[in-house]
Design a protein around this motif. Structure first.
Motif, PDB file in Angstrom:
ATOM      1  N   ASP A  51       0.784  -1.107   0.019  1.00 54.98           N
ATOM      2  CA  ASP A  51      -0.049  -0.022  -0.076  1.00 54.98           C
ATOM      3  C   ASP A  51       0.875   1.392  -0.025  1.00 54.98           C
ATOM      4  N   PRO A  52       0.541   2.317  -0.749  1.00 61.44           N
ATOM      5  CA  PRO A  52       1.148   3.838  -0.517  1.00 61.44           C
ATOM      6  C   PRO A  52       0.874   4.402   0.695  1.00 61.44           C
ATOM      7  N   VAL A  53       1.879   5.049   1.120  1.00 63.69           N
ATOM      8  CA  VAL A  53       2.169   5.815   2.405  1.00 63.69           C
ATOM      9  C   VAL A  53       1.962   7.170   2.315  1.00 63.69           C
ATOM     10  N   LEU A  54       0.882   7.761   1.258  1.00 64.12           N
ATOM     11  CA  LEU A  54       0.604   9.070   0.974  1.00 64.12           C
ATOM     12  C   LEU A  54      -0.846   9.229   1.371  1.00 64.12           C
ATOM     13  N   SER A  55      -1.373  10.271   2.310  1.00 66.43           N
ATOM     14  CA  SER A  55      -2.521  10.587   2.498  1.00 66.43           C
ATOM     15  C   SER A  55      -3.293  11.317   1.339  1.00 66.43           C
ATOM     16  N   PRO A  56      -4.645  11.412   1.115  1.00 66.29           N
ATOM     17  CA  PRO A  56      -5.076  12.405   0.120  1.00 66.29           C
ATOM     18  C   PRO A  56      -4.519  13.620   0.146  1.00 66.29           C
ATOM     19  N   ALA A  57      -4.549  14.315   1.329  1.00 69.50           N
ATOM     20  CA  ALA A  57      -4.420  15.629   1.735  1.00 69.50           C
ATOM     21  C   ALA A  57      -2.821  15.851   1.184  1.00 69.50           C
ATOM     22  N   VAL A  58      -1.944  14.934   1.534  1.00 70.19           N
ATOM     23  CA  VAL A  58      -0.431  15.237   1.191  1.00 70.19           C
ATOM     24  C   VAL A  58      -0.335  14.831  -0.144  1.00 70.19           C
ATOM     25  N   THR A  59      -1.048  13.905  -0.662  1.00 68.20           N
ATOM     26  CA  THR A  59      -0.933  13.575  -2.503  1.00 68.20           C
ATOM     27  C   THR A  59      -1.209  14.892  -3.136  1.00 68.20           C
ATOM     28  N   ARG A  60      -2.413  15.348  -2.827  1.00 65.74           N
ATOM     29  CA  ARG A  60      -2.809  16.665  -3.279  1.00 65.74           C
ATOM     30  C   ARG A  60      -2.046  17.799  -3.201  1.00 65.74           C
ATOM     31  N   GLN A  61      -1.244  17.882  -1.954  1.00 63.65           N
ATOM     32  CA  GLN A  61      -0.372  19.162  -2.108  1.00 63.65           C
ATOM     33  C   GLN A  61       0.853  18.839  -2.954  1.00 63.65           C
ATOM     34  N   LEU A  62       1.349  17.746  -2.814  1.00 61.68           N
ATOM     35  CA  LEU A  62       2.740  17.314  -3.799  1.00 61.68           C
ATOM     36  C   LEU A  62       2.358  17.631  -5.203  1.00 61.68           C
ATOM     37  N   MET A  63       1.013  17.117  -5.553  1.00 60.82           N
ATOM     38  CA  MET A  63       0.751  17.346  -6.855  1.00 60.82           C
ATOM     39  C   MET A  63       0.581  18.924  -7.354  1.00 60.82           C
ATOM     40  N   GLU A  64      -0.088  19.571  -6.518  1.00 62.19           N
ATOM     41  CA  GLU A  64      -0.204  20.996  -6.881  1.00 62.19           C
ATOM     42  C   GLU A  64       1.310  21.680  -6.895  1.00 62.19           C
ATOM     43  N   HIS A  65       2.135  21.215  -6.000  1.00 61.08           N
ATOM     44  CA  HIS A  65       3.661  21.607  -6.171  1.00 61.08           C
ATOM     45  C   HIS A  65       4.092  21.388  -7.468  1.00 61.08           C
ATOM     46  N   ALA A  66       3.923  19.952  -7.917  1.00 63.80           N
ATOM     47  CA  ALA A  66       4.311  19.670  -9.196  1.00 63.80           C
ATOM     48  C   ALA A  66       4.124  20.296 -10.232  1.00 63.80           C
ATOM     49  N   ALA A  67       2.718  20.763  -9.999  1.00 61.92           N
ATOM     50  CA  ALA A  67       2.298  21.494 -11.193  1.00 61.92           C
ATOM     51  C   ALA A  67       2.774  23.013 -11.478  1.00 61.92           C
ATOM     52  N   GLY A  68       3.252  23.412 -10.272  1.00 64.41           N
ATOM     53  CA  GLY A  68       4.013  24.763 -10.384  1.00 64.41           C
ATOM     54  C   GLY A  68       5.410  24.717 -10.356  1.00 64.41           C
ATOM     55  N   THR A  69       6.098  23.470 -11.030  1.00 62.73           N
ATOM     56  CA  THR A  69       7.615  23.593 -10.941  1.00 62.73           C
ATOM     57  C   THR A  69       7.722  22.845 -12.357  1.00 62.73           C
ATOM     58  N   GLY A  70       9.124  23.582 -12.763  1.00 60.70           N
ATOM     59  CA  GLY A  70       9.447  23.032 -14.094  1.00 60.70           C
ATOM     60  C   GLY A  70       8.846  23.745 -15.123  1.00 60.70           C
ATOM     61  N   THR A  71       9.427  23.761 -16.403  1.00 62.02           N
ATOM     62  CA  THR A  71       8.842  24.312 -17.451  1.00 62.02           C
ATOM     63  C   THR A  71       8.231  23.519 -18.475  1.00 62.02           C
ATOM     64  N   GLY A  72       8.388  22.048 -18.150  1.00 57.13           N
ATOM     65  CA  GLY A  72       7.806  21.405 -19.114  1.00 57.13           C
ATOM     66  C   GLY A  72       6.443  20.639 -19.023  1.00 57.13           C
ATOM     67  N   ALA A  73       5.501  21.347 -18.357  1.00 56.08           N
ATOM     68  CA  ALA A  73       4.382  21.027 -17.820  1.00 56.08           C
ATOM     69  C   ALA A  73       3.471  20.545 -19.015  1.00 56.08           C
TER      70      ALA A  73
END
Length: 228
Positions: free
Chosen positions: A124-146
């Motif tokens: 099983d994964p060890v990311l809660s939905p809240a933390v997963t969402r936070q990480l993904m929002e961070h991912a969306a705002g990082t890098g130039t190749g979105a």
């Protein structure tokens, strides 16, 4: 009951000692080795055969990201849980994309770290939905190749059937198998079958990577807007 074989990797000897003391007392966990740098990990894994590696990210020679990538590229790779001091860190995201099964903060209560190791060992994964969402929002705002990442994710997910796509979205929302089964009106066994097929079709290591790919493709936003 077979104990979970755990390898500790951290460049701080005090952290390793604390983790070893804390986790070694659990009846179902066996500390089979310790490493002070990522450069030691592959040799240790070959020697002690851990089920789970608790991996620090920042180390002086070979960091945890590189060590994770090397491990997860192997056919017999143990599961990796990343140790970090940040919720939304670019290196955490890279480690998850490389195949880490999740992460725990260094100041996480001992019982939660133990739970994380047990869950990862069980698949099983060890990311809660809240933390997963936070990480993904961070991912969306990082890098130039979105945009490129979005297009590539869409192309990869095109191989999925409709039900597999629905399961992938649910995994991206951080739902457990039982919750997915209830929401999509299927058995837990069927959910597990779909998840296994998704992993095989997309050549992914775990559910966290499914979640990141679904987010990259924009599926979670579509689901939240009520579209498909």
């Amino acid at each position: 009951m077979t104990a979970i074989r755990l390898l500790l990797v951290d460049d701080d000897p005090l952290v390793r000692t604390g983790l070893s003391f804390m986790m070694g007392g659990a009846a179902d966990i066996e500390i089979v080795g310790e490493a002070a740098d990522g450069s030691e990990v592959e040799e240790l894994v070959d020697r002690v055969h851990p089920d789970v590696v608790l991996m620090d990210i920042r180390m002086p020679s070979v960091d945890g990201l590189t060590a994770t990538e090397r491990l997860r590229a192997r056919g017999d790779a143990p599961q990796v849980v990343v140790l970090t001091t940040f919720h939304a860190d670019e290196q955490v995201l890279r480690a998850l994309r490389a195949g880490a099964a999740g992460f725990v903060l260094k100041d996480t209560p001992p019982a939660e770290i133990l739970d994380a190791v047990r869950r990862v060992a069980a698949g099983d994964p060890v990311l809660s939905p809240a933390v997963t969402r936070q990480l993904m929002e961070h991912a969306a705002g990082t890098g130039t190749g979105a945009d490129t990442r979005h297009a590539r994710a869409r192309a990869r997910l095109a191989v999925l059937g409709e039900r597999e796509r629905e399961v992938a979205v649910a995994v991206g929302q951080g739902l457990a198998n039982a919750e997915i089964a209830t929401g999509l009106f299927m058995s837990v066994a069927t959910v597990k079958t779909h998840v296994s097929r998704i992993l095989a079709k997309l050549d992914l290591n775990n559910r966290v990577q499914i979640a990141l790919l679904a987010y990259d493709a924009g599926l979670l936003e579509e689901d939240g807007d009520g579209g498909h």
